[in-house]
Structures are given as structure tokens and as C-alpha cells.
Design a protein around this motif. Sequence first.
Motif, PDB file in Angstrom:
ATOM      1  N   PRO A  45      12.598  26.518  35.187  1.00 43.68           N
ATOM      2  CA  PRO A  45      12.953  26.841  33.811  1.00 43.68           C
ATOM      3  C   PRO A  45      11.687  27.132  33.009  1.00 43.68           C
ATOM      4  O   PRO A  45      10.605  26.701  33.395  1.00 43.68           O
ATOM      5  N   ALA A  62      17.318  32.350  31.758  1.00 46.19           N
ATOM      6  CA  ALA A  62      18.466  32.748  30.955  1.00 46.19           C
ATOM      7  C   ALA A  62      19.410  33.590  31.789  1.00 46.19           C
ATOM      8  O   ALA A  62      18.979  34.308  32.690  1.00 46.19           O
ATOM      9  N   ALA A  67      23.157  32.507  27.722  1.00 46.90           N
ATOM     10  CA  ALA A  67      22.909  31.074  27.896  1.00 46.90           C
ATOM     11  C   ALA A  67      21.478  30.890  28.364  1.00 46.90           C
ATOM     12  O   ALA A  67      21.072  31.437  29.384  1.00 46.90           O
ATOM     13  N   HIS A  68      20.730  30.100  27.605  1.00 48.10           N
ATOM     14  CA  HIS A  68      19.324  29.889  27.921  1.00 48.10           C
ATOM     15  C   HIS A  68      19.049  28.404  28.100  1.00 48.10           C
ATOM     16  O   HIS A  68      19.554  27.574  27.357  1.00 48.10           O
ATOM     17  N   GLU A  69      18.254  28.089  29.107  1.00 50.20           N
ATOM     18  CA  GLU A  69      17.837  26.710  29.327  1.00 50.20           C
ATOM     19  C   GLU A  69      16.364  26.589  28.991  1.00 50.20           C
ATOM     20  O   GLU A  69      15.517  27.247  29.618  1.00 50.20           O
ATOM     21  N   THR A 103      19.647  22.554  34.228  1.00 50.76           N
ATOM     22  CA  THR A 103      21.037  22.983  34.289  1.00 50.76           C
ATOM     23  C   THR A 103      21.214  23.969  35.433  1.00 50.76           C
ATOM     24  O   THR A 103      20.397  24.858  35.627  1.00 50.76           O
ATOM     25  N   PRO A 138      22.487  27.182  37.532  1.00 54.81           N
ATOM     26  CA  PRO A 138      22.843  28.547  37.128  1.00 54.81           C
ATOM     27  C   PRO A 138      24.351  28.733  36.974  1.00 54.81           C
ATOM     28  O   PRO A 138      24.798  29.478  36.104  1.00 54.81           O
ATOM     29  N   ARG A 180      26.525  26.534  35.905  1.00 56.03           N
ATOM     30  CA  ARG A 180      26.922  25.992  34.602  1.00 56.03           C
ATOM     31  C   ARG A 180      26.451  26.912  33.477  1.00 56.03           C
ATOM     32  O   ARG A 180      27.162  27.107  32.483  1.00 56.03           O
ATOM     33  N   GLN A 181      25.265  27.481  33.639  1.00 51.81           N
ATOM     34  CA  GLN A 181      24.785  28.430  32.639  1.00 51.81           C
ATOM     35  C   GLN A 181      25.715  29.636  32.526  1.00 51.81           C
ATOM     36  O   GLN A 181      25.971  30.135  31.429  1.00 51.81           O
ATOM     37  N   ARG A 184      28.614  28.784  30.462  1.00 51.90           N
ATOM     38  CA  ARG A 184      28.239  28.786  29.046  1.00 51.90           C
ATOM     39  C   ARG A 184      28.167  30.217  28.516  1.00 51.90           C
ATOM     40  O   ARG A 184      28.613  30.504  27.397  1.00 51.90           O
ATOM     41  N   ALA A 185      27.579  31.099  29.315  1.00 52.98           N
ATOM     42  CA  ALA A 185      27.483  32.505  28.898  1.00 52.98           C
ATOM     43  C   ALA A 185      28.863  33.112  28.711  1.00 52.98           C
ATOM     44  O   ALA A 185      29.088  33.909  27.789  1.00 52.98           O
ATOM     45  N   TYR A 238      24.532  33.739  21.152  1.00 50.74           N
ATOM     46  CA  TYR A 238      23.697  32.769  21.852  1.00 50.74           C
ATOM     47  C   TYR A 238      23.655  31.494  21.033  1.00 50.74           C
ATOM     48  O   TYR A 238      23.907  31.493  19.829  1.00 50.74           O
TER      49      TYR A 238
END
Length: 225
Positions: A79, A82, A176-178, A186, A188, A190-191, A194-195, A212
Amino acid sequence: MVAEDEGALRRSPHPPDLLRLHEAIAGLFATQGDWRRAYQHLRSALDIARDGSLRDALTSSYNRRYLDERLYGPFTDAPPRAIALIDLDRFKGVNDTYGHLVGDRVLRRVADLLQEELPPDAFCARYGGEEFVLWLPGVDAGHAVRIVDAARRRVARHPWSELQPGLRVTISAGLAHEAAGPGTPTSPERQLRRADSLLYAAKRAGRNKVAYRDRQSTRLMTHSE
């Protein structure tokens, strides 16, 4: 003789399928006992076959299989990273009004526009239908927003009427950004979920937007041209 034939094939204005070409050349070298060069061409054929299996046949972007490998397979990107999920706005109307052949051309062009100006190690994949994913490792949140919104603007500003009079195409995106920080990163997968949720927020806000999450709130990049 084989080398001359190989050079002629490369210079042909209508080159044959590269996979079959490498296989044929490997066979010719094998009949001459040149196993080293036969092996080289077989390796090239295998590389082309693998790359083809990971590409979408319509748009030539990466396909769902490649994306799933990155989502569920060994993942080593550190990380921040995104993921943006992108959907063509009202694409069913494009197909219904102009036909599926025009719809296919729109998908190909959108894929090209999404792949422009991506940073190193980033890629575009067709997620399914009219949805695409931008995978953006190694960029901070602000840079990720700029990348995705620049793609949105490229699509909105493209001269679609040259393809069909009256045609207009826009996209919506959920990003979605971590951020870098302590704790377990997190996943990918799960990201991407979120996206997907943020994509729906962009759609509900009127489309042609990037949604975002900034700290505890959801912000929208709005179309302001």
C-alpha cells in the motif's frame, strides 16, 4: 532457408497469427535438429498463448480471468493502492439506439481511453459487460482521484458524434483507496466491493462523476465542463 522465410513473414503486409507462426518456425527448426532455436520459438508461442488467454477478445484490455488472478492470487503490491470500478452510463441506450456493432466500437474506444496515461504497474481490465476496473498500485489518494477523473474527462470529451451523429458517451466511477498505515492491509477483493458501492453513489448523484471516500465522508468529483 528458415531464416529467410522468417524474415519474409515479418515483412508481410498481412502477417499471419503470431502464435501459429512461432509454432511453424519451431517445427522447421526441429526438423533441422536446431533444438535451441525451436525451443525459443515454442517459448514465444507459449507466452503469446498465455497473454491471449488473459486479454478480452473485444477490447484487448485485460480480462476477468487476469483480474481474478490479481484479486485472489498471491498479491505483493505494497500500500497505498487504489482500485476504481467504472461503468458506461446508460450503455443499454447506446445499443438500443445505434445497434450492437456501434456499441462494440464504443466499448473498444472507451477501453483505449481508460488505458491512456496510466502510471507504471497500473492496468485496465474489462470486468464484464460495460464495466471496467482500473488497478492503480503505488499511488496516493490524490493522484488516484486525478487519474480516474482524467479518464472520465477523456471519455466525456471524445468526439463520439464522429462515430454516430448524436452519440454521447460518459462514464461513472467508484474509487476505493487504501492509505499506507499500521495494521493489516485491506484485501483487493474488499477494495473492489467498496469501489462498487461508491460507483452506485456516483450513479445516484447524476452520472459522469467519480465517487470516492475522503476520511469519513463520500465526496464526488462532478462534471464541470
